[in-house]
Motif scaffolding. Structure first.
Motif, short mmCIF file in Angstrom:
data_model
loop_
_atom_site.label_atom_id
_atom_site.label_comp_id
_atom_site.label_asym_id
_atom_site.label_seq_id
_atom_site.Cartn_x
_atom_site.Cartn_y
_atom_site.Cartn_z
N GLN A 98 -7.71 6.72 -4.76
CA GLN A 98 -6.31 6.25 -4.73
C GLN A 98 -6.08 5.28 -3.56
O GLN A 98 -5.41 4.26 -3.72
N ILE A 101 0.85 -1.21 0.00
CA ILE A 101 0.00 0.00 0.00
C ILE A 101 0.88 1.26 0.00
O ILE A 101 0.64 2.21 -0.75
N ALA A 143 -5.22 1.30 -3.97
CA ALA A 143 -3.99 0.78 -3.36
C ALA A 143 -4.29 -0.44 -2.49
O ALA A 143 -3.57 -1.44 -2.53
N LYS A 189 -5.24 -3.48 -4.72
CA LYS A 189 -4.04 -4.08 -5.34
C LYS A 189 -3.23 -4.87 -4.32
O LYS A 189 -2.77 -5.98 -4.60
N GLN A 224 2.36 2.61 -3.13
CA GLN A 224 1.46 3.40 -3.98
C GLN A 224 1.16 4.77 -3.38
O GLN A 224 0.12 5.38 -3.67
#
Ligand code: PLP
Length: 373
Positions: A363, A306, A367, A370, A309
């Motif tokens: 965002q 995390i 993050a 992902k 990113q």
């Protein structure tokens, strides 16, 4: 673009010159200690949450210590606290010479487990301690289950001191935090939902006699006259400058609480199914001091991904209090604190503040998705 975990600059910008002006007024009148701003903010804080009285003090920690001193809590007394919290909860009990007794928490709300509390009370009695104070914590902003905890305290004749350091502005069944327990303690540390620009706190109570004692202990056990000391107290005052900052911030606090709740809902809607999102009870409105997820995966790896990113992450709290070196001498509930231990290894918190833009929220969500994929 890096996202701030908490954005105090955006808040300051929104308030414009008002904080500067309020501080300048104090520089002019010169009453730095117990100036008119302190009485004013106390009045406004009490009004905000529907408590009869609010007492400004120097920190959230002192807001816990002051009621313990008013109630003469000390050696031989058990103060029941969750093991999954910031250290100040147990520290306050230890400082007055009482025994903090660590209670386990529930895996969904992270708040005190009533069954573990009942076991801990029975054990404390067997160990010769007097069950004196119930001190639950509204962790991350969500109130504890008062429908269950208040009757337990009543049955045991315990005083209730609510550690609401993270939950000022929250409510349970429509009743605002601060308005319905013997004492409610909150903190205005800058990172809390309502923060000042330094240290500060407040105690709420509906009992006028207790308020008088709180006021006396706040200023060295002061009696009727400044140099008369009728009991042992502390220097626990709130500075005029911090009070002035709070007055300005309180004017937008209700709106900020709504904004925090909106951010939390956006996160949870997007992350449900991907992550173990926070569970908020139907009875509760959370002040969202933190937005905290749980993962069974390797947490260090998840956090690293995390952060890669440009999204900051924090862990509250990596070690249960009963395992902290300074606190291993104190007892835990008879069945231990297995849920606290598990949570300490699973939790991580995302950026949470009222000024997160849609872009930044997106965002953060991307993050996390992902990192957990
Ligand atoms: C922050 C906090 C405190 C202490 O507040 P300070 O103002 O830092 O002294 C106490 N309890 C909990 C749960 C907290 O989060």
């Amino acid at each position: 673009m890096s996202i701030p975990f908490i954005d105090l600059a955006a808040q300051q910008k929104r308030l414009g010159r008002s904080i500067h002006d309020a501080i300048e007024k104090i520089l002019d009148h010169g009453a730095y200690v117990m100036g008119p701003e302190v009485r004013e903010v106390e009045k406004q804080l009490a009004e905000f949450c529907g408590a009869k009285h609010a007492l400004g003090c120097s920190s959230g920690t002192d807001a816990l210590i002051l009621p313990l001193m008013v109630e003469n809590v000390g050696p031989g007394d058990a103060v029941f606290v969750p093991a999954f919290t910031f250290v100040a909860t147990a520290e306050a009990a230890a400082l007055v010479g009482a025994t903090p007794v660590f209670v386990d928490v529930l895996p969904d709300t992270f708040n005190m487990d009533p069954e573990s509390l009942k076991d801990a009370i029975a054990q404390a009695k067997k160990d010769g301690l007097t069950p004196k104070v119930l001190m639950p914590v509204d962790l991350f902003g969500q109130p504890v289950d008062w429908d269950i905890l208040l009757p337990i305290a009543k049955e045991e004749n315990m005083i209730v001191i609510s550690d609401a350091a993270q939950s000022f502005g929250s409510s349970w069944n429509g009743k605002m935090t601060g308005s319905f327990t013997d004492y409610t303690a909150t903190s205005f540390f800058p990172a809390k939902p309502l923060g000042c620009y330094g240290d500060g706190g407040a105690v709420f109570t509906n009992d006028s006699d207790k308020l008088e004692l709180l006021e006396s202990i706040r200023v060295h056990g002061q009696g009727g006259d400044r140099y008369e000391n009728v009991r042992i107290g502390i220097n626990g005052r709130l500075d005029s400058i911090q009070a002035a900052v709070l007055i300005q911030k309180l004017s937008i606090f209700a709106d900020e609480l709504t904004a925090r709740d909106r951010v939390a809902k956006t996160y949870s809607d997007a992350l449900a199914g991907v992550a173990d999102v926070p569970f908020v009870r139907e009875e509760a409105f959370s002040a969202w001091a933190q937005y905290t997820l749980k993962t069974d995966k390797n947490r260090d790896e998840v956090i690293a991904k995390i952060k890669e990113q440009d999204v900051p992450v924090a862990v509250y709290y990596p070690i249960p209090l009963s395992h902290q070196k300074g606190y291993t001498q104190y007892p835990s509930a008879p069945k231990g604190i297995p849920v606290c231990e598990k949570l300490a290894a699973q939790v991580f918190s995302l950026p949470m503040h009222p000024y997160l833009t849609d872009e930044h929220q997106g965002q953060v969500i991307d993050a996390v998705k992902k990192a957990l994929a």
